[in-house]
Design a protein around this motif. Structure first.
Motif, PDB file in Angstrom:
ATOM      1  N   ARG A 120      55.187  35.814 102.109  1.00 44.21           N
ATOM      2  CA  ARG A 120      56.283  35.696 101.144  1.00 44.21           C
ATOM      3  C   ARG A 120      56.052  36.492  99.866  1.00 44.21           C
ATOM      4  O   ARG A 120      56.999  36.737  99.114  1.00 44.21           O
ATOM      5  CB  ARG A 120      56.490  34.225 100.767  1.00 44.21           C
ATOM      6  CG  ARG A 120      56.910  33.348 101.935  1.00 44.21           C
ATOM      7  CD  ARG A 120      57.378  31.991 101.449  1.00 44.21           C
ATOM      8  NE  ARG A 120      56.362  31.332 100.619  1.00 44.21           N
ATOM      9  CZ  ARG A 120      56.604  30.289  99.835  1.00 44.21           C
ATOM     10  NH1 ARG A 120      57.847  29.807  99.749  1.00 44.21           N
ATOM     11  NH2 ARG A 120      55.635  29.730  99.132  1.00 44.21           N
ATOM     12  N   GLY A 121      54.792  36.851  99.597  1.00 44.62           N
ATOM     13  CA  GLY A 121      54.515  37.533  98.339  1.00 44.62           C
ATOM     14  C   GLY A 121      53.048  37.823  98.129  1.00 44.62           C
ATOM     15  O   GLY A 121      52.460  38.627  98.857  1.00 44.62           O
ATOM     16  N   PHE A 122      52.428  37.106  97.175  1.00 40.93           N
ATOM     17  CA  PHE A 122      51.036  37.373  96.825  1.00 40.93           C
ATOM     18  C   PHE A 122      50.320  36.060  96.518  1.00 40.93           C
ATOM     19  O   PHE A 122      50.896  35.150  95.901  1.00 40.93           O
ATOM     20  CB  PHE A 122      50.955  38.277  95.583  1.00 40.93           C
ATOM     21  CG  PHE A 122      51.694  39.581  95.741  1.00 40.93           C
ATOM     22  CD1 PHE A 122      51.084  40.688  96.316  1.00 40.93           C
ATOM     23  CD2 PHE A 122      53.015  39.691  95.321  1.00 40.93           C
ATOM     24  CE1 PHE A 122      51.766  41.883  96.458  1.00 40.93           C
ATOM     25  CE2 PHE A 122      53.714  40.882  95.458  1.00 40.93           C
ATOM     26  CZ  PHE A 122      53.081  41.982  96.037  1.00 40.93           C
ATOM     27  N   LEU A 123      49.047  35.987  96.919  1.00 41.07           N
ATOM     28  CA  LEU A 123      48.191  34.866  96.563  1.00 41.07           C
ATOM     29  C   LEU A 123      47.344  35.316  95.382  1.00 41.07           C
ATOM     30  O   LEU A 123      46.475  36.179  95.518  1.00 41.07           O
ATOM     31  CB  LEU A 123      47.311  34.446  97.740  1.00 41.07           C
ATOM     32  CG  LEU A 123      46.553  33.126  97.562  1.00 41.07           C
ATOM     33  CD1 LEU A 123      47.527  31.949  97.423  1.00 41.07           C
ATOM     34  CD2 LEU A 123      45.583  32.892  98.710  1.00 41.07           C
ATOM     35  N   VAL A 124      47.610  34.727  94.247  1.00 40.54           N
ATOM     36  CA  VAL A 124      47.070  35.219  92.982  1.00 40.54           C
ATOM     37  C   VAL A 124      45.856  34.392  92.564  1.00 40.54           C
ATOM     38  O   VAL A 124      45.892  33.153  92.547  1.00 40.54           O
ATOM     39  CB  VAL A 124      48.149  35.180  91.892  1.00 40.54           C
ATOM     40  CG1 VAL A 124      47.590  35.637  90.549  1.00 40.54           C
ATOM     41  CG2 VAL A 124      49.339  36.052  92.291  1.00 40.54           C
ATOM     42  N   ASN A 125      44.780  35.100  92.212  1.00 45.97           N
ATOM     43  CA  ASN A 125      43.574  34.478  91.672  1.00 45.97           C
ATOM     44  C   ASN A 125      43.046  35.340  90.527  1.00 45.97           C
ATOM     45  O   ASN A 125      43.174  36.570  90.559  1.00 45.97           O
ATOM     46  CB  ASN A 125      42.481  34.364  92.742  1.00 45.97           C
ATOM     47  CG  ASN A 125      42.745  33.273  93.755  1.00 45.97           C
ATOM     48  OD1 ASN A 125      42.437  32.110  93.529  1.00 45.97           O
ATOM     49  ND2 ASN A 125      43.345  33.651  94.889  1.00 45.97           N
ATOM     50  N   PRO A 145      47.719  44.077  90.969  1.00 48.89           N
ATOM     51  CA  PRO A 145      47.794  45.509  91.273  1.00 48.89           C
ATOM     52  C   PRO A 145      49.161  45.930  91.808  1.00 48.89           C
ATOM     53  O   PRO A 145      49.886  45.153  92.438  1.00 48.89           O
ATOM     54  CB  PRO A 145      46.719  45.698  92.358  1.00 48.89           C
ATOM     55  CG  PRO A 145      45.804  44.528  92.206  1.00 48.89           C
ATOM     56  CD  PRO A 145      46.676  43.401  91.752  1.00 48.89           C
ATOM     57  N   GLY A 146      49.484  47.183  91.556  1.00 51.29           N
ATOM     58  CA  GLY A 146      50.660  47.772  92.174  1.00 51.29           C
ATOM     59  C   GLY A 146      50.292  48.372  93.529  1.00 51.29           C
ATOM     60  O   GLY A 146      49.186  48.180  94.034  1.00 51.29           O
ATOM     61  N   ASP A 147      51.231  49.106  94.099  1.00 51.85           N
ATOM     62  CA  ASP A 147      50.975  49.768  95.381  1.00 51.85           C
ATOM     63  C   ASP A 147      51.810  51.049  95.406  1.00 51.85           C
ATOM     64  O   ASP A 147      52.308  51.500  94.373  1.00 51.85           O
ATOM     65  CB  ASP A 147      51.320  48.841  96.553  1.00 51.85           C
ATOM     66  CG  ASP A 147      52.711  48.225  96.420  1.00 51.85           C
ATOM     67  OD1 ASP A 147      53.613  48.893  95.868  1.00 51.85           O
ATOM     68  OD2 ASP A 147      52.905  47.080  96.869  1.00 51.85           O
ATOM     69  N   ASP A 148      51.955  51.631  96.558  1.00 49.57           N
ATOM     70  CA  ASP A 148      52.716  52.879  96.650  1.00 49.57           C
ATOM     71  C   ASP A 148      54.142  52.718  96.143  1.00 49.57           C
ATOM     72  O   ASP A 148      54.724  53.642  95.569  1.00 49.57           O
ATOM     73  CB  ASP A 148      52.734  53.380  98.097  1.00 49.57           C
ATOM     74  CG  ASP A 148      51.364  53.844  98.568  1.00 49.57           C
ATOM     75  OD1 ASP A 148      50.501  54.094  97.698  1.00 49.57           O
ATOM     76  OD2 ASP A 148      51.158  53.952  99.797  1.00 49.57           O
ATOM     77  N   ARG A 192      57.444  37.432  96.243  1.00 50.90           N
ATOM     78  CA  ARG A 192      57.577  38.842  95.851  1.00 50.90           C
ATOM     79  C   ARG A 192      58.720  39.035  94.851  1.00 50.90           C
ATOM     80  O   ARG A 192      58.624  39.839  93.929  1.00 50.90           O
ATOM     81  CB  ARG A 192      57.794  39.704  97.086  1.00 50.90           C
ATOM     82  CG  ARG A 192      57.930  41.195  96.792  1.00 50.90           C
ATOM     83  CD  ARG A 192      58.002  42.002  98.075  1.00 50.90           C
ATOM     84  NE  ARG A 192      56.725  41.962  98.795  1.00 50.90           N
ATOM     85  CZ  ARG A 192      55.728  42.811  98.592  1.00 50.90           C
ATOM     86  NH1 ARG A 192      55.857  43.766  97.673  1.00 50.90           N
ATOM     87  NH2 ARG A 192      54.617  42.712  99.287  1.00 50.90           N
ATOM     88  N   GLU A 193      59.813  38.290  95.021  1.00 54.65           N
ATOM     89  CA  GLU A 193      60.962  38.493  94.136  1.00 54.65           C
ATOM     90  C   GLU A 193      60.709  37.988  92.709  1.00 54.65           C
ATOM     91  O   GLU A 193      61.519  38.230  91.816  1.00 54.65           O
ATOM     92  CB  GLU A 193      62.229  37.828  94.704  1.00 54.65           C
ATOM     93  CG  GLU A 193      62.099  36.340  94.963  1.00 54.65           C
ATOM     94  CD  GLU A 193      61.699  36.041  96.409  1.00 54.65           C
ATOM     95  OE1 GLU A 193      62.115  34.977  96.913  1.00 54.65           O
ATOM     96  OE2 GLU A 193      60.984  36.869  97.023  1.00 54.65           O
TER      97      GLU A 193
END
Length: 377
Positions: A120-125, A145-148, A192-193
């Motif tokens: 669904r998105g990101f697991l943040v730590n 972090p970003g990505d392409d 992600r949204e």
């Protein structure tokens, strides 16, 4: 003269600023009073109930607050930073403002921490620093972090503060009441949204969302310095006309060097402010000209915005230092009011948005070259 709601807020702030400095943050109930004055809806999209303030109008209010207490001015300045969120999907923004347009935003983008992708998105730590105003925030941002797809720019992940640990480790000399605490996330999943690219293309088509977001943040922090410098000059005029020296020498206002020095400091601050507000108004007028077709802020206009902000921060700190240097031995004591103002004035110029590198970057743009620092607009 009738006292306005803004004036009443300033009077209460004068009574409570010591409270905020001791506890290390501006109390949530007082931030509520700033909300009631519209500071936290001034950058909310109008389609979600916002009441846009032209940047110069908002910045003037932050300067007035900072003349009473720099820490509170710093926290209030984040009312401008909802423009960062203009690249969020409109559906997410609708959820963000579902309970009303007065949303208190706090951010701690750096250091960027790892975030594992999920379905669904990101697991943040991780742990992030300098989350000014987080104790009263409705939503906070941490850097991942970003990505392409982000062209290498970091993402901001929006999280409700109750899902994070706030570490009250703000032990500093200046801006003691900003509550710029650390934020800690442990396995917090962010959809992600609810992430955005700092400086990303906004999906909101309103004038304020065409004003450079990072530039506006730099201006809002810089103008705090001007308020602190004004407080120092006001103090200098009041104390200079008061008591005589303990040595029997004439009072400060009777000394030519003091009068001349304070006059020079006054002219210096007013000159820097004039450039600062002129640049802000010029850029805003370019945006609103020709509506409904919205204009843009040119690279040269943005360079003047960044240059005038960096110059105001450093000039304001110099003004406070000059007042201290003119004030004699009384100002060397730890509890002297000018010591607190000097400590506050030195902080904004240390922010990356207002560093001396901005002079080189602005100069490059004014000479037709690319800016020499990233995220210049």
């Amino acid at each position: 003269m009738t006292q306005t709601a803004f004036d009443r807020m300033l009077a209460e702030l004068a009574d409570r600023r010591a409270e905020f400095h001791v506890q290390g943050y501006v109390s949530k109930d007082f931030v509520g009073k700033l909300k009631a004055l519209g500071l936290y809806r001034s950058a909310t999209p109008e389609q979600f109930g916002g009441e846009t303030m032209p940047p110069a109008v908002f910045l003037d209010k932050i300067e007035r607050i900072s003349a009473v207490d720099g820490s509170t001015g710093w926290v209030a300045s984040f009312g401008s930073q909802l423009v960062y969120l203009g690249s969020l999907p409109l559906e997410t923004q609708a959820k963000l403002y579902a309970d009303g347009p007065d949303v208190v935003f706090a951010g701690a983008l750096f250091p960027v921490q790892q975030a594992a992708p999920t379905e669904r998105g990101f697991l943040v730590n991780g742990r992030w620093k300098f989350a000014s105003g987080c104790m009263a925030a409705d939503i906070v941002c941490v850097g991942i972090p970003g990505d392409d797809s982000t062209l290498g720019k970091p993402r901001g992940a929006l999280i409700r503060p109750e899902r994070l640990e706030i570490v009250p480790d703000w032990d500093v000399v200046g801006m003691r009441g900003t509550g710029s605490f650390d934020l800690v996330a442990t396995d917090v999943e962010v959809e992600r949204e609810w992430t955005f690219i700092r400086g990303g293309e906004p999906v909101v088509d309103e004038p304020l969302y065409r004003y450079p977001a990072i530039t506006y943040a730099a201006q809002a922090l810089s103008v705090v310095s001007a308020g602190v410098a004004r407080a120092a000059l006001t103090f200098a005029k009041e104390i200079g006309s008061g008591r005589a020296s303990i040595t029997g020498a004439p009072k400060l206002a009777d000394r030519a060097y003091y009068r001349a020095g304070i006059a020079e400091a006054e002219a210096t601050l007013r000159s820097a402010r004039a450039y600062f507000y002129e640049a802000a108004d010029d850029a805003w007028q370019s945006l609103v000209a020709g509506r409904p077709i919205l204009g843009t802020v040119s690279d040269e206009q943005n360079a003047h915005l960044r240059l005038s902000a960096a110059y105001l921060a450093r000039t304001s700190a110099d003004v406070v230092h000059k007042v201290v240097s003119l004030s004699g031995t009384a100002a060397i004591y730890r509890d002297h009011p000018l010591q607190a103002l000097l400590a506050d004035a030195l902080v904004p110029q240390e922010h990356a948005f207002l560093s001396p590198a901005m002079y080189d970057a602005a100069g490059a743009v004014l000479m037709g070259q690319p800016p020499t620092v990233p995220a210049f607009r």
